[in-house]
Structure formats: C-alpha cells, structure tokens
Design an enzyme around this catalytic site. Sequence first.
Site, PDB file in Angstrom:
ATOM      1  N   LYS A  71      18.793   5.762  -8.481  1.00  0.00           N
ATOM      2  CA  LYS A  71      18.414   4.828  -7.430  1.00  0.00           C
ATOM      3  C   LYS A  71      17.879   3.522  -7.998  1.00  0.00           C
ATOM      4  CE  LYS A  71      15.406   3.957  -3.518  1.00  0.00           C
ATOM      5  NZ  LYS A  71      14.166   4.300  -2.799  1.00  0.00           N
ATOM      6  N   HIS A 118       0.840  -1.194   0.000  1.00  0.00           N
ATOM      7  CA  HIS A 118       0.000   0.000   0.000  1.00  0.00           C
ATOM      8  C   HIS A 118       0.879   1.249   0.000  1.00  0.00           C
ATOM      9  CE1 HIS A 118      -4.055  -1.824   0.887  1.00  0.00           C
ATOM     10  NE2 HIS A 118      -3.243  -2.853   1.066  1.00  0.00           N
ATOM     11  N   ASN A 119       2.189   1.044  -0.143  1.00  0.00           N
ATOM     12  CA  ASN A 119       3.160   2.134  -0.152  1.00  0.00           C
ATOM     13  C   ASN A 119       3.284   2.672  -1.578  1.00  0.00           C
ATOM     14  OD1 ASN A 119       5.788   3.439  -0.482  1.00  0.00           O
ATOM     15  ND2 ASN A 119       6.255   2.741   1.582  1.00  0.00           N
ATOM     16  N   ALA A 120       2.843   3.900  -1.782  1.00  0.00           N
ATOM     17  CA  ALA A 120       2.844   4.479  -3.133  1.00  0.00           C
ATOM     18  C   ALA A 120       4.245   4.582  -3.714  1.00  0.00           C
ATOM     19  CB  ALA A 120       2.192   5.863  -3.105  1.00  0.00           C
ATOM     20  N   ASP A 165       9.944  -6.929   1.430  1.00  0.00           N
ATOM     21  CA  ASP A 165      10.150  -6.458   2.791  1.00  0.00           C
ATOM     22  C   ASP A 165      11.567  -5.941   2.808  1.00  0.00           C
ATOM     23  OD1 ASP A 165       9.040  -6.014   5.410  1.00  0.00           O
ATOM     24  OD2 ASP A 165      10.549  -7.394   6.157  1.00  0.00           O
ATOM     25  N   HIS A 219      19.162  -1.556  -3.399  1.00  0.00           N
ATOM     26  CA  HIS A 219      18.927  -2.904  -2.880  1.00  0.00           C
ATOM     27  C   HIS A 219      17.732  -3.545  -3.569  1.00  0.00           C
ATOM     28  CE1 HIS A 219      16.645   0.129  -0.771  1.00  0.00           C
ATOM     29  NE2 HIS A 219      15.867  -0.775  -0.185  1.00  0.00           N
ATOM     30  N   ASP A 279      15.396   6.977   2.636  1.00  0.00           N
ATOM     31  CA  ASP A 279      16.255   7.426   1.533  1.00  0.00           C
ATOM     32  C   ASP A 279      17.068   8.685   1.839  1.00  0.00           C
ATOM     33  OD1 ASP A 279      15.307   5.274   0.136  1.00  0.00           O
ATOM     34  OD2 ASP A 279      14.269   6.428  -1.410  1.00  0.00           O
TER      35      ASP A 279
END
Length: 205
Positions: A176, A14-16, A74, A181, A156
């Site tokens: 980025k 749910h992280n835009a 995750d 990662h 970040d």
Amino acid sequence: MSADRPKRILIATHNAGKLKEFAALLAPLGIEAVGAGAMGLAEPAESADDFAGNARLKALAAARAAGIAALADDSGLCVAALGGGPGVFSARYAAGDYGAAFARIIAACAAAGEWRARFVCALCLAQPDGTTATFIGQADGTVAREAGGAGGFGYDPVFVPDGYEKTYAELGSTVKDAISHRARAFAQVAARLASSAVAGRTVGG
C-alpha cells in the site's frame, strides 16, 4: 544535523493510521514525523469544499500553533455510484462506524451496477509564516463486493486498486505504501524536500 536533534515535520493529524504511514514515508528521508496529538494541538474544523482546501487549512493551523513545518492530508474515497461521494465527507459518512459505511457503499454500487472508485489525497506542506505547497495524488480502482482484510484503516477494506485483486487492507502496508494515493502525493512532497534549497526552509529542527 545532530543526532539528538533530527529534522522533524509535524504531521497535522490525530489519526494513528495516517501518522504511521507518514512516519514510514518520511523515515527514508531522515525526517522524524511528530503527531499533532503528541503536541496537544486541536483539530481545526474541515470547512473547505475540496481536499486541497482542507489540507491547507489543517497544515497552516498546525504550523502556526507549533512554530515548525507541518504536513497535513485530506483524503477520501470517491465512488462513481455515489456521484463521487462520500469524497471530502468520507469521515463524516462513516461517523465512526465503517462497517455500516462499507455496507451502504457496496449496496449502492450493486444497485447501480457501477463499481468504479478512486481514492484521492491532497497533501499540504505549510510553514509558520503562511507559506504553503499542495500536492495531489490519486489511485483508481473498484469497490470490493465485500469488505476484506484487517490491515490499514478507514475505507481500506473496500477498495481494490487497479492491477490488484485484493483490497488495500489485504495487500499490507508495504504494498500500500508503494502504490496508494497518499504515496503518490507524498512522492511529490519528497521531491520538494529533497531539494536542498527548499528543504532548508521547509523542515523544522
């Protein structure tokens, strides 16, 4: 593949910010990223004690709920001065106030005289039938002496990857997305998806 039914993968977040990154990473493969929020899916509790376990938990829940392949991540910041923390507790450590979290991390690094850190990402690609594959990527670097940059999300602004003098947030999404990662873990996912034998099973229509 028809024009009106592109290949899709459900991104179990749910992280835009994460959804945007995954959409950019999947686009060159001709795969559409669909967010869990857009499908009305709930977020399961992250109860595992490592990144891989939490990614698998989220990917399986999403794939089974939606009936299509799902990709979950995750990830977190592991700071040497915090004994590897906040790690899997990165989101909870910030508790919605990343500015305060930045200050605590910088203070801990200054007190210890130790600035090394690494970002870790575990990606899990899951099928509705319970089949999963997990991929790990990491980026080593240091904690910035002060937060910098308005780009990116999460931690970040306080992470400077090795070989650079700017934070993830200052480097911009193009850089980025090439070195992070998450990009390193995703390169392994892309290799899996590029295999026609596997892609036929792992990509929903």
